[in-house]
Design a protein around this motif. Structure first.
Motif, PDB file in Angstrom:
ATOM      1  N   ALA A   1       0.835  -1.205   0.000  1.00 14.35           N
ATOM      2  CA  ALA A   1       0.000   0.000   0.000  1.00 14.35           C
ATOM      3  C   ALA A   1       0.872   1.259   0.000  1.00 14.35           C
ATOM      4  O   ALA A   1       0.540   2.270  -0.636  1.00 14.35           O
ATOM      5  N   GLU A   2       1.985   1.218   0.742  1.00 16.73           N
ATOM      6  CA  GLU A   2       2.883   2.368   0.771  1.00 16.73           C
ATOM      7  C   GLU A   2       3.506   2.602  -0.605  1.00 16.73           C
ATOM      8  O   GLU A   2       3.662   3.744  -1.049  1.00 16.73           O
ATOM      9  N   GLU A   3       3.845   1.505  -1.293  1.00 17.36           N
ATOM     10  CA  GLU A   3       4.421   1.637  -2.633  1.00 17.36           C
ATOM     11  C   GLU A   3       3.390   2.176  -3.614  1.00 17.36           C
ATOM     12  O   GLU A   3       3.722   2.922  -4.534  1.00 17.36           O
ATOM     13  N   ARG A   4       2.134   1.815  -3.399  1.00 17.86           N
ATOM     14  CA  ARG A   4       1.080   2.372  -4.251  1.00 17.86           C
ATOM     15  C   ARG A   4       1.030   3.888  -4.116  1.00 17.86           C
ATOM     16  O   ARG A   4       0.936   4.607  -5.115  1.00 17.86           O
ATOM     17  N   LEU A   5       1.079   4.374  -2.886  1.00 16.58           N
ATOM     18  CA  LEU A   5       1.060   5.815  -2.665  1.00 16.58           C
ATOM     19  C   LEU A   5       2.264   6.481  -3.343  1.00 16.58           C
ATOM     20  O   LEU A   5       2.163   7.578  -3.910  1.00 16.58           O
ATOM     21  N   GLN A   6       3.394   5.807  -3.281  1.00 16.80           N
ATOM     22  CA  GLN A   6       4.611   6.345  -3.912  1.00 16.80           C
ATOM     23  C   GLN A   6       4.437   6.442  -5.428  1.00 16.80           C
ATOM     24  O   GLN A   6       4.825   7.426  -6.055  1.00 16.80           O
ATOM     25  N   LEU A   7       3.821   5.416  -6.034  1.00 21.60           N
ATOM     26  CA  LEU A   7       3.598   5.434  -7.477  1.00 21.60           C
ATOM     27  C   LEU A   7       2.549   6.470  -7.875  1.00 21.60           C
ATOM     28  O   LEU A   7       2.649   7.100  -8.929  1.00 21.60           O
ATOM     29  N   GLU A   8       1.551   6.656  -7.041  1.00 25.06           N
ATOM     30  CA  GLU A   8       0.546   7.688  -7.317  1.00 25.06           C
ATOM     31  C   GLU A   8       1.174   9.079  -7.270  1.00 25.06           C
ATOM     32  O   GLU A   8       0.893   9.944  -8.121  1.00 25.06           O
ATOM     33  N   GLU A   9       2.037   9.282  -6.289  1.00 25.92           N
ATOM     34  CA  GLU A   9       2.716  10.575  -6.195  1.00 25.92           C
ATOM     35  C   GLU A   9       3.630  10.781  -7.400  1.00 25.92           C
ATOM     36  O   GLU A   9       3.701  11.888  -7.969  1.00 25.92           O
ATOM     37  N   LEU A  10       4.323   9.711  -7.820  1.00 26.21           N
ATOM     38  CA  LEU A  10       5.188   9.811  -8.999  1.00 26.21           C
ATOM     39  C   LEU A  10       4.368  10.166 -10.232  1.00 26.21           C
ATOM     40  O   LEU A  10       4.788  11.005 -11.046  1.00 26.21           O
ATOM     41  N   ARG A  11       3.197   9.569 -10.403  1.00 21.10           N
ATOM     42  CA  ARG A  11       2.359   9.874 -11.551  1.00 21.10           C
ATOM     43  C   ARG A  11       1.897  11.349 -11.500  1.00 21.10           C
ATOM     44  O   ARG A  11       1.889  12.034 -12.532  1.00 21.10           O
ATOM     45  N   THR A  12       1.581  11.844 -10.322  1.00 20.90           N
ATOM     46  CA  THR A  12       1.120  13.232 -10.188  1.00 20.90           C
ATOM     47  C   THR A  12       2.224  14.223 -10.548  1.00 20.90           C
ATOM     48  O   THR A  12       2.005  15.167 -11.317  1.00 20.90           O
TER      49      THR A  12
END
Length: 824
Positions: free
Chosen positions: A779-790
Motif C-alpha cells: 500500500a505504501e508503494e502504491r502511494l509512492q507510485l501515485e505521487e510519482l504519476r502526479t
C-alpha cells in the motif's frame, strides 16, 4: 658530426635561455661555457671558433647601448613610426580608457598562475546575502512570467512598487546617496537569480544599474547633480534610461548624428547658456517609462561661446522627461520578451550647461565616459543574465530528462539526449565561472574592457546554445507556450543578448583581439607611446627598451610554443593540485601560441590586421577560451577543489581546448602570408592538432550529474530561483527529482509485474488496485507510485487555450476567408 656539435650547443643554449627568458648576456655566458666544454671534449676546433664568432657578432653590438641604438633602434623607430596604423577616435579612446587585469598575463606566453589563484575568493557580505535571501527571493516569488510576457507586456504594478521600495534600482549607488552600495559580485548575483525566472524583470532591474544616468553620475557627476539625482534614482522616484543608439549609429557610436548647439535659452524662467538639442534614438530600454533620460550627442559651439573649439565632441546630458521638445515614442516589441523599450526623439530641446553630466568641464568627454561604463555594463548585466538562464536550464532539464520516460526508460538515458545534457551542463559551468570572474574583476577596481567583451560575447553565445539544447531535450514541453512552459520565453529572448550592447559578430571580430592585442600585450602599447613621444631622446630610449624586450619576448614564445608542442605540454612546473596541474600546463602552451601569433600578425600585417576580421575573430577565440578556462580553474580552487565537480570542469575545459586548437588551426590555414602560416604551424603543431572534443564517457558523467541529486548539481544550481511555487514550473520540476529517483525501484517492480504477472486492468488506478490485491506492491508503494504519476504529469503537461484568449486585446476577426479574398 663533431663539426655540428658546437652549433647545436649554441642552439640548445639559446633555446634554454629563451624558454626561461634569460637576458642576452646570460645566453652569451651559457653559450661560451658550452663552447669551451665542446672544445675540451674534442669537438672540431674550427667549428667552435666559428660558433664563438657568431655569438660574439650577435651579442657584442647589442650589449653596447650606443652601438645598438645607432645601428638598430633608430632605424627601427623610423620604420615603426611610418607603419604605425592610424587609430580612429573610437579605437584610441577604447585603448586609453580600459585597464588590464589578469588577461594581460595571457599575452605573456608565461602566465603567473599564482597571481590568479591568490586573488581573494569572491564573497558576498552578510548584508548582501540577506538581501539575496530576502527581497530578491520575495521578488522572484512575485514574478509570473506568463502574465508579464503574454497578458500585460509589462511588470505588474505591485512588482514595480516592490523594486522601488527595496531600492533595486540603486544597487550601484553609494549608501551616502541612499543607494544600496552593493559590490559588483552582488550585482551579478541579483541579476543571475532574477533572470532565471524572468528576463523582462532582470533587464528592468539591470539597466538602471548598468550603463545609464546612475552609473555615469556616480563616476562623473557634479556634487550638485549627485546630491539631487542619485537619491531619487535609488528610491525609484526617477526611472532612468540612456539614449545612445540611433538609426544611423549603432556599433559605431562615435558617428552619432544627434547634435547640440551651444546657445542661450530659457530654463526655469531665466536666460542661461546651454545647448539646443536635436536627436533621434531607438532601442532604448526603459524609455517608455523613464522620467530621466541620459543622452549622448555631438556638441558644437559655432559662435565660440565656450572658447575656440567649434566641434567640442561627444557629450552626455540629463533630460527630465517633461523637458519641452522631448518625445517618447511608442514601444518596441523585442521578441516576445516585452521589457520596456522604445524610441526617443527631440527637436530644438534646450537644456542649460548644468544638465551636462559632470557640468561644462566634461563637455566633449562623453565617449571616454561611455567606454568605461560600457566595460562595466558588459561585465555584469548580460553575462549574469546568461548565467542565470543557463544554470536554471541545466538543473531543470536534467530533472526533466530523469522524470520523462519513453520506451520505459528515462529519456536522459538515451545517448543522443546524454550528448545534449553534457553540452548543457558543461557550458552552464563555463558561463557561470566566466560571469563571476568578470564581476570579481570589477570589484578589484579594474575597468575590464577586454574581459567584458569576452564575457558578453561568450556568455550570450553559449547561453543561446544551451537553451537550444534545452529545447531539443524537452521537446513539446518547450514549444507550447503557457504558464507551465519554463523554456520557451528563454528561447525567444536568446537573440536579444546576442544583439544588444555591441552585436556579437562585431564584438568577436573587432573588439576582443583588436583591443587585447594592443592593450594587453606587454610591449606593443609601450612601443606605440615611445614612437609618439615628442622628445626624441626620451622616445628613443623608451623604444630601445621596448623593442629589445619585445624581440626577446617573441623568440621566447616561439621556443616555448615548439617545446610545448613537442611534449604536448606534459613537462614543466605548474600550480594547482594533482588533478588541475595538467590543465595549467596546457594553458601555458596556448598562451605562448597566442602571443606568438599576435606578434607575427601585427609585424606582418600592421594596420591591415584590423581589417582581417576572420583572423582577428579566431585569435579572439583563442584569447577568450584561455581566459574562460582560467576563470573555471580559479573558481574550482576557490571552492576547495571539490571532486564532485571534476566532470563539469573537465568537460568545459576540454571543450575550450578543442575550440582553441580549432581556432588556431583555422587561423594558420588561412594566414594571409602562406609561407609564414606553414612555419607557424610547424612551431605550434609539430605533431599536428591533437586536442579532441569531450568524449562520450565524460559526457555520460556530466549528464548523470544533472539527473541525480548530488553536491555538484547543487553547486551548479546555487544562485538561481528554484523555489517550487505556482509561478515557477521549472522550480517545481527540479524539486521532483529526489522523489522520482526514490520511486524508480518501485516503478520498475510495477512495470515488471504488468509485463509478467498477468495484471488485467487497463487504466492506471485499476492496475494499482490489482497489484496491491495480488501482493505485487504494498500500500505504501502504491502511494509512492501515485505521487510519482502526479508529479510526472505536472512536469510534462502543457497548456491549452480558447482561441479568444490568444487574440490580442481589441482584435475583431472578420468572416472566415475574408482576408484572403481581399488580398486576391
Amino acid at each position: 658530426m663533431s663539426i655540428l656539435v658546437p652549433f647545436l650547443a649554441v642552439l640548445l643554449a639559446g633555446g634554454l635561455a629563451a624558454y626561461h627568458r634569460m637576458r642576452l648576456a646570460t645566453w652569451a655566458a651559457i653559450s661560451a661555457c658550452a663552447l669551451v666544454a665542446c672544445w675540451l671534449l674534442g669537438a672540431n676546433a674550427a667549428a667552435c671558433i666559428v660558433a664563438a664568432v657568431i655569438v660574439a657578432a650577435i651579442t657584442v653590438p647589442l650589449l653596447l647601448p650606443p652601438v645598438r641604438k645607432a645601428l638598430v633602434t633608430a632605424p627601427m623607430l623610423k620604420f615603426f613610426r611610418r607603419v604605425l596604423p592610424p587609430l580612429s577616435q573610437t579605437e584610441r579612446i577604447a585603448l586609453e580608457t580600459g585597464s588590464v587585469g589578469f588577461e594581460g598575463e595571457l599575452f605573456t606566453g608565461d602566465p603567473d598562475w599564482r597571481k590568479l589563484l591568490d586573488y581573494p575568493k569572491p564573497q558576498l557580505t552578510a548584508e548582501e546575502q540577506a538581501f539575496l535571501d530576502g527581497p530578491v527571493e520575495e521578488l522572484c516569488r512575485m514574478i509570473d512570467d506568463w502574465d508579464i510576457t503574454h497578458v500585460r507586456a509589462d511588470l505588474p504594478p505591485e512588482v514595480w512598487d516592490f523594486v522601488r521600495q527595496h531600492r533595486f534600482f540603486g544597487m550601484i549607488i553609494p549608501k551616502e546617496f541612499s543607494g544600496l552600495g552593493f559590490s559588483a559580485l552582488m550585482h551579478h548575483k541579483v541579476i543571475q537569480k532574477i533572470s532565471s525566472i524572468s528576463s523582462v524583470a532582470s533587464s528592468t532591474v539591470g539597466v538602471p544599474n548598468s550603463l545609464g544616468p546612475g552609473e555615469l553620475l556616480v563616476h562623473y557627476g557634479t556634487q550638485e547633480q549627485k546630491d539631487y539625482y542619485l537619491p531619487r534614482l535609488a528610491s525609484g522616484l526617477e526611472v532612468p534610461c540612456f539614449g545612445l543608439t540611433g538609426p544611423f549609429a549603432g556599433s559605431d557610436a562615435t558617428s552619432i548624428p544627434d547634435y547640440g548647439i551651444v546657445c542661450k535659452g530659457q530654463w526655469n524662467g531665466a536666460n542661461v547658456l546651454g545647448v539646443r538639442l536635436t536627436f533621434d534614438k531607438r532601442y532604448i530600454t526603459l524609455a517608455p517609462v523613464a522620467t530621466l533620460i541620459g543622452l549622448a550627442f555631438r556638441m558644437y559651439d559655432p559662435d565660440g561661446l565656450l572658447g575656440d573649439t567649434r566641434d567640442i565632441g561627444i557629450t552626455l546630458a540629463l533630460l527630465p522627461r517633461d523637458t519641452p521638445g522631448v518625445d517618447i515614442g511608442r514601444r518596441h516589441f523585442p521578441l516576445n520578451s516585452p521589457f520596456q523599450n522604445g524610441p526617443i526623439h527631440g527637436k530644438d530641446v534646450f537644456i542649460p550647461l548644468s544638465q551636462l553630466i559632470g557640468g561644462a568641464d566634461m563637455a566633449g568627454k562623453g565617449w571616454n565616459m561611455l567606454n568605461e561604463c560600457l566595460a562595466v555594463g558588459r561585465s555584469i548585466t548580460l553575462p549574469s543574465t546568461a548565467s542565470g538562464g543557463a544554470k536554471f536550464g541545466a538543473v531543470v532539464t536534467g530533472s526533466y530528462a530523469r522524470i520523462r520516460k519513453q520506451f520505459g526508460l528515462s529519456i536522459g538515458r538515451f545517448e543522443g539526449v546524454e550528448e545534449a545534457l553534457a553540452r548543457i551542463g558543461g557550458k552552464a559551468y563555463a558561463i557561470s565561472a566566466l560571469a563571476q570572474a568578470t564581476a570579481a574583476a570589477v570589484d578589484r577596481g579594474d575597468v575590464p574592457s577586454v574581459p567584458s567583451a569576452i564575457a558578453k560575447y561568450h556568455c550570450t553565445t553559449m547561453g543561446r546554445e544551451v537553451v537550444s539544447d534545452v529545447m531539443d531535450v524537452v521537446g513539446g514541453k518547450g514549444i507550447i507556450l503557457g504558464p507551465k512552459n519554463f523554456a520557451g520565453r528563454s528561447w525567444q529572448a536568446a537573440p536579444i543578448g546576442i544583439t544588444v550592447e555591441g552585436a556579437n559578430i562585431m564584438t568577436r571580430s573587432l573588439l576582443i583581439f583588436g583591443q587585447g592585442a594592443i592593450l594587453c600585450h606587454p610591449w606593443v602599447m609601450k612601443e606605440m607611446k615611445a614612437a609618439q613621444d615628442p622628445d626624441h631622446g626620451a622616445g628613443l630610449e623608451a623604444f630601445d627598451r621596448s623593442l629589445f624586450g619585445h624581440i626577446g619576448f617573441g623568440i621566447s614564445n616561439a621556443v616555448r610554443s615548439f617545446w610545448f608542442g613537442l611534449t604536448a605540454a606534459r613537462i614543466g612546473a605548474a600550480p594547482g593540485d594533482a588533478y588541475t596541474r595538467r590543465f595549467f600546463r596546457k594553458l601555458d602552451r596556448y598562451s605562448a601560441n597566442l602571443a606568438l601569433m599576435a606578434d607575427v600578425s601585427m609585424l606582418l600585417l600592421g594596420g591591415k590586421l584590423k581589417f582581417k576580421e576572420s583572423l582577428s575573430g579566431r585569435l579572439g577565440d583563442v584569447l577568450s577560451h584561455i581566459y574562460m578556462t582560467s576563470a573555471m580553474l580559479k573558481r574550482y580552487h576557490d571552492d576547495g577543489a571539490p571532486q564532485a565537480e571534476q566532470p563539469l570542469l573537465a568537460w568545459a575545459f576540454h571543450h575550450s581546448v578543442h575550440e582553441i586548437e580549432l581556432a588556431l588551426s583555422a587561423a594558420l590555414r588561412n594566414f594571409p602570408v602562406r609561407p609564414v602560416g606553414w612555419l607557424l604551424w610547424a612551431l605550434i603543431f609539430p605533431w599536428g592538432r591533437r586536442a579532441e572534443a569531450p568524449g562520450d564517457r565524460l559526457g555520460h558523467r556530466v549528464a548523470a550529474l544533472l539527473m541525480a541529486p548530488n553536491a555538484a548539481r547543487d553547486q551548479l544550481a546555487d544562485g538561481v530561483f528554484l523555489t517550487p511555487c505556482e509561478n515557477n514550473p521549472g522550480g517545481r520540476i527540479a524539486s521532483y527529482l529526489a522523489k522520482a529517483v526514490a520511486a524508480e525501484p518501485v516503478e520498475r517492480k510495477f512495470i515488471k509485474a504488468l509485463k509478467t504477472r498477468g495484471i488485467q486492468a487497463l487504466d492506471f488506478p485499476s492496475q494499482l488496485d490489482e497489484a496491491v490485491r495480488e501482493g505485487l506492491i504494498t500500500a505504501e508503494e502504491r502511494l509512492q507510485l501515485e505521487e510519482l504519476r502526479t508529479l510526472t504529469m505536472d512536469a510534462i503537461s502543457v497548456d491549452d487555450f480558447d482561441t479568444e484568449e490568444l487574440r490580442s486585446a481589441g482584435y475583431r476577426p472578420g468572416p472566415i476567408g475574408a482576408a484572403s479574398r481581399e488580398a486576391a
